[in-house]
Design an enzyme around this catalytic site. Structure first.
Site, mmCIF file in Angstrom:
data_model
loop_
_atom_site.group_PDB
_atom_site.id
_atom_site.type_symbol
_atom_site.label_atom_id
_atom_site.label_comp_id
_atom_site.label_asym_id
_atom_site.label_seq_id
_atom_site.Cartn_x
_atom_site.Cartn_y
_atom_site.Cartn_z
ATOM 1 C CB VAL A 76 -0.894 -0.004 1.262
ATOM 2 C CG1 VAL A 76 -1.731 1.255 1.332
ATOM 3 C CG2 VAL A 76 -1.796 -1.237 1.266
ATOM 4 C CB CYS A 77 1.148 4.156 -2.240
ATOM 5 S SG CYS A 77 2.038 5.718 -2.307
#
Lengths: 130, 98
Positions: A76-77
Site C-alpha cells: 500500500v503506497c
C-alpha cells in the site's frame, strides 16, 4: 509468466473488482503475481474499517482473503495511505493519531515498490477509474 | 512492440476512446470494459468510429460488462477473465487508460 498488478481505485469501484478477478484468473492460470500495489484511492481497499453493504460483493474483504491465502506481496503506497487516513500502528504512533486501520496482510511502502515490480514482472497491469 | 489498450470509461463522458484510437498502432489491441462497452451501442457515434478503424480481431470487450448492459454486438470479441489474462500476455504491454 509474472504479473505486477496496480490498483488505483477504491473497493467500491467496479475497476477494483475487475482487478481482483483478473488477479484470481492469473493465479488460476498458473501465473505468478510478483506484487500487488495499491495506489491513490486504491489504498482504501486495505482499510480494515470498510463496511460493505450486505447485499454487495465485498471487494476489500476478498482482497484481504486473496492476499492472505496466496501469501502475496501486497504493498500500500504510504504517501497515498497517510493522506487518506489509512494508518498502521507505526504511522499512527508517528503522527499521534488514535486509530489504526491497516491490519495484516498489507505492507506500507513507497512508490519505488511499484517501479521495482514493473521491472521484475513480465506485465504490469493497472486498474483504475470506473 | 504491441500494446493492449484497456479503456473502462464511457465514450460519452470523455475523449479517451478517440485519443486511444489516434494512438493505436497496427498491431495493438483494444479491450473495452466497464462503461466503455457503451461504445458498442448499436447506431451510436462511438460504434461508427470503431467500425471505421476496422479493428476486427483486435477489438475485445469483457463479456460480463456486455451482459450487464444488455449489449449484443457481433463487432467485438467477448472475453472472460482467463481470456483477459491471455490477452495481456499476447500483447507486449498493457496500457490502461485510467
Amino acid at each position: 509468466m509474472k504479473f505486477a498488478i496496480a490498483v488505483f481505485s477504491p473497493g467500491h469501484a467496479p475497476s477494483s473488482r475487475r482487478a481482483l478477478l483478473f488477479a484470481q484468473a492469473a493465479l488460476a492460470g498458473g501465473h505468478e503475481i510478483v506484487r500487488l500495489f495499491f495506489y491513490q484511492d486504491g489504498v482504501h481497499s486495505a482499510s480494515g474499517n470498510i463496511v460493505t453493504p450486505q447485499d454487495e460483493f465485498d471487494v476489500p474483504a476478498h482482497w484481504r482473503a486473496f492476499v492472505t491465502e496466496h501469501a502475496l506481496d501486497a504493498v500500500v503506497c504510504i504517501a497515498a495511505a497517510l493522506r487518506r487516513g489509512v494508518l498502521n500502528e507505526e504511522e499512527a504512533a508517528r503522527y499521534q493519531r488514535n486509530a489504526v486501520n491497516l491490519p495484516a496482510p498489507w505492507d506500507l511502502s513507497g512508490l519505488g515498490q511499484l517501479h521495482e515490480a514493473a521491472q521484475t514482472a513480465d506485465r504490469l497491469v493497472c486498474f483504475g477509474g470506473d | 512492440m504491441s500494446t493492449l489498450h484497456v479503456i473502462s470509461h464511457s465514450p460519452f463522458g470523455d475523449n479517451r476512446l478517440s485519443s486511444c484510437l489516434c494512438l493505436l498502432g497496427p498491431n495493438d489491441g483494444l479491450l473495452l470494459c466497464g462503461d466503455a462497452v457503451y461504445a458498442l451501442q448499436p447506431g451510436s457515434e462511438p460504434l461508427k468510429t470503431l467500425q471505421a478503424h476496422n479493428l476486427e480481431q483486435r477489438l475485445f470487450a469483457l463479456a460480463e460488462d456486455l451482459q450487464a448492459r444488455a449489449i449484443n454486438s457481433d463487432a467485438v470479441n467477448a472475453v472472460d477473465y482467463p481470456a483477459f489474462v491471455a490477452l495481456s500476455l499476447h500483447y507486449d504491454k498493457v496500457n490502461s487508460w485510467l
